[in-house]
Design an enzyme around this catalytic site. Structure first.
Site, PDB file in Angstrom:
ATOM      1  N   LYS A  39       0.813  -1.215   0.000  1.00 18.89           N
ATOM      2  CA  LYS A  39       0.000   0.000   0.000  1.00 18.89           C
ATOM      3  C   LYS A  39       0.853   1.274   0.000  1.00 18.89           C
ATOM      4  O   LYS A  39       0.411   2.322  -0.452  1.00 18.89           O
ATOM      5  CB  LYS A  39      -0.980  -0.016   1.168  1.00 18.89           C
TER       6      LYS A  39
HETATM    7  C1  LIG Z   1      -4.389  -4.503   1.098  1.00 20.87           C
HETATM    8  C2  LIG Z   1      -3.620  -5.778   0.961  1.00 20.87           C
HETATM    9  C3  LIG Z   1      -4.000  -6.784   0.039  1.00 20.87           C
HETATM   10  C4  LIG Z   1      -5.252  -6.679  -0.802  1.00 20.87           C
HETATM   11  O1  LIG Z   1      -5.160  -5.706  -1.795  1.00 20.87           O
HETATM   12  P1  LIG Z   1      -6.477  -5.153  -2.542  1.00 20.87           P
HETATM   13  O2  LIG Z   1      -6.031  -3.998  -3.330  1.00 20.87           O
HETATM   14  O3  LIG Z   1      -7.439  -4.778  -1.441  1.00 20.87           O
HETATM   15  O4  LIG Z   1      -7.019  -6.286  -3.370  1.00 20.87           O
HETATM   16  C5  LIG Z   1      -3.197  -7.909  -0.073  1.00 20.87           C
HETATM   17  N1  LIG Z   1      -2.090  -8.075   0.698  1.00 20.87           N
HETATM   18  C6  LIG Z   1      -1.702  -7.133   1.593  1.00 20.87           C
HETATM   19  C7  LIG Z   1      -0.491  -7.384   2.414  1.00 20.87           C
HETATM   20  C8  LIG Z   1      -2.444  -5.957   1.759  1.00 20.87           C
HETATM   21  O5  LIG Z   1      -2.046  -5.033   2.659  1.00 20.87           O
END
Ligand SMILES: *Cc1c(COP(=O)(O)O)cnc(C)c1O
Length: 471
Positions: free
Chosen positions: A113
């Site tokens: 993120k």
């Molecule tokens: C947020 C997250 C996801 C999922 O991603 P999306 O964009 O919501 O599909 C997968 N793995 C980790 C470690 C995350 O923080």
């Protein structure tokens, strides 16, 4: 470039107009009117570029209301070795024959993120200064989103963050990451309740339109178009690292929750990046796997949403999914609205199994899917450690398992590594019997002073705290 709503609102908006917004006024999601096409000559030119320059080139196709030199400077300031740990920003390594790991989790909070949120922080600061405005970001987190938002917004002018989290329910590492921040514009509110209570409070505050306007309340959730756009860049960067020339195809396996990450892959593919398959990896919360297998999209209730060892994928509905369905239906906004507002609102599900469009999800758009269990995650982590001396986290393990089910011989399969193992240490201990390594900058963070205030499960108490800390 103009942006439209997936539910057919007649207005067309520019990038900076939607930057600070969430949903479109009709409840739809924003998408570009069309996807800019990237030809072979452009691809081969981009292949040489450092990450920040590549980001600038891609963003430029979608943003025409920030002067080029400013946008270039924002990209250069965001994607640095200092922030992301390596000059490559998203280094790729081969794990086994034809299967690669693309590292997206070397940013400040050790989850993918950061890739988008770090850019969002700089874009927000830039745009707010230009408008002479302020923004108070109110959010709810069970872990990764809140810390990524706080590390992106810390010290930024014009922005404050009020992040609610369920008191005592995040991992000790996640709590330490967030609560050790000492920046005056970051506020941690530990709510005496569970994650759903935090989300309900955020919704209630946002629904109070007078309060929202008076205190300039905004969000940074995963439906924000700028976040999605920032993620498109690493699909190109992964492609260039895995291939020698631009005639080759690759596939990506993506640990998925709210469908934000893999939707960025869909955008890259629509632009002409030679992607064969987009493999949607889910855990026991298999809303998306069910859809891609059967054509039925069925939102889960709280009782049907499992707490798993890949918690950032524990979702009851996938908030970005509407973007893909809009494209799948040939950009038919009336039909998209009928599904997401009508049928989903009434019955909590819709069924495209009889619709000719459904077959196109795989045939034309490249989507396939897979589902993993806790036992499979643990086995994958153990096996990857033993055979390749490589430690992966539980989310990446879901992705790797899915990748192996859909790999095509002779074609690179890139697994997106979405977090580092240290964030989910308990599962690593279960798999390997010892703690994962910890990057030097996180040694001892659990014992740093904590900046957090306990707040009762009460909308008025949260509003009072915000109003007292807004000047
Ligand atoms: C947020 C997250 C996801 C999922 O991603 P999306 O964009 O919501 O599909 C997968 N793995 C980790 C470690 C995350 O923080």
């Amino acid at each position: 470039m103009r942006y439209l709503s997936t539910r057919g609102h007649p207005d067309r908006r520019r990038f900076c107009e939607i930057l600070l917004e969430g949903l479109a006024p009709d409840g739809g999601l924003y998408l570009p009117e069309s996807y800019p096409q990237v030809d072979a000559a452009t691809l081969s030119k981009w292949r040489q570029l450092p990450y920040a320059e590549l980001a600038f080139e891609i963003l430029s196709l979608y943003i025409d209301d920030i002067p080029s030199e400013d946008l270039r400077a924002l990209c250069a300031k965001t994607y640095t070795e200092e922030v992301f740990g390596t000059a490559d920003i998203v280094p790729l390594r081969e794990l086994e024959d034809g299967v690669y790991l693309e590292a997206l989790s070397n940013g400040p909070t050790l989850a993918f993120k950061d890739m988008a949120m770090q850019l969002l922080g700089n874009l927000f600061e830039y745009e707010l200064a230009r408008r002479g405005e302020e923004l108070n970001i109110l959010g709810a987190t069970s872990g990764d989103t809140g810390s990524a938002a706080e590390y992106a917004m810390r010290g930024k002018k014009g922005v404050r963050v009020f992040m609610t989290s369920p008191d005592g329910r995040m991992t000790p590492f996640q709590q330490a990451q967030m609560f050790s921040l000492q920046d005056a514009n970051i506020h941690n509110l530990a709510i005496e309740g569970v994650f759903d209570d935090c989300q309900d409070i955020v919704k209630a505050v946002s629904n109070d339109l007078d309060f929202k306007r008076k205190y300039k309340i905004g969000t940074v959730n995963s439906i924000n178009w700028a976040r999605l756009l920032a993620q498109v860049v690493y699909y190109f960067a992964g492609y260039f690292q895995a291939t020698g020339d631009d005639t080759q195809k690759v596939s990506f396996a993506v640990p998925s929750g709210n469908f934000g990450n893999v939707c960025a892959g869909h955008v890259a593919r629509m632009m002409g990046l030679p992607i064969h398959r987009l493999v949607v990896a889910t855990n026991e919360n298999d809303v998306l796997d069910e859809f891609f297998r059967t054509g039925v999209y069925r939102v889960r209730g709280a009782a049907d949403t499992h707490e798993t060892s890949s918690p950032s994928m524990d979702i009851s509905k996938a908030s970005n999914f509407e973007r893909f369905v809009f494209d799948l239906l040939g950009r038919d906004a009336a039909k998209t609205r009928a599904l997401f507002e009508g049928e989903l609102g009434k019955a909590g599900r819709f069924d495209l199994s009889g619709d000719p469009a459904f077959a196109q999800a795989k045939e034309r758009f490249g989507f396939v899917s897979s589902r993993s269990t806790h036992a499979e995650r643990i086995a994958t982590i153990r096996d990857t450690d033993k055979r390749f001396a490589t430690l992966i986290d539980t989310h990446t393990a879901d992705g790797l398992k899915a990748a192996r089910e859909h790999v095509t011989p002779g074609e690179p399969m890139i697994v997106l590594e979405t977090a580092l193992p240290i964030k989910f240490a308990a599962s690593i201990v279960e798999a390997l019997g010892h703690e994962p390594d910890r990057p030097a900058r996180f040694i001892g963070i659990e014992s740093l002073p904590k900046r957090v205030i306990k707040v009762p499960k009460d909308v008025e108490a949260v509003k009072r705290y915000i109003s007292q800390h807004c000047d």
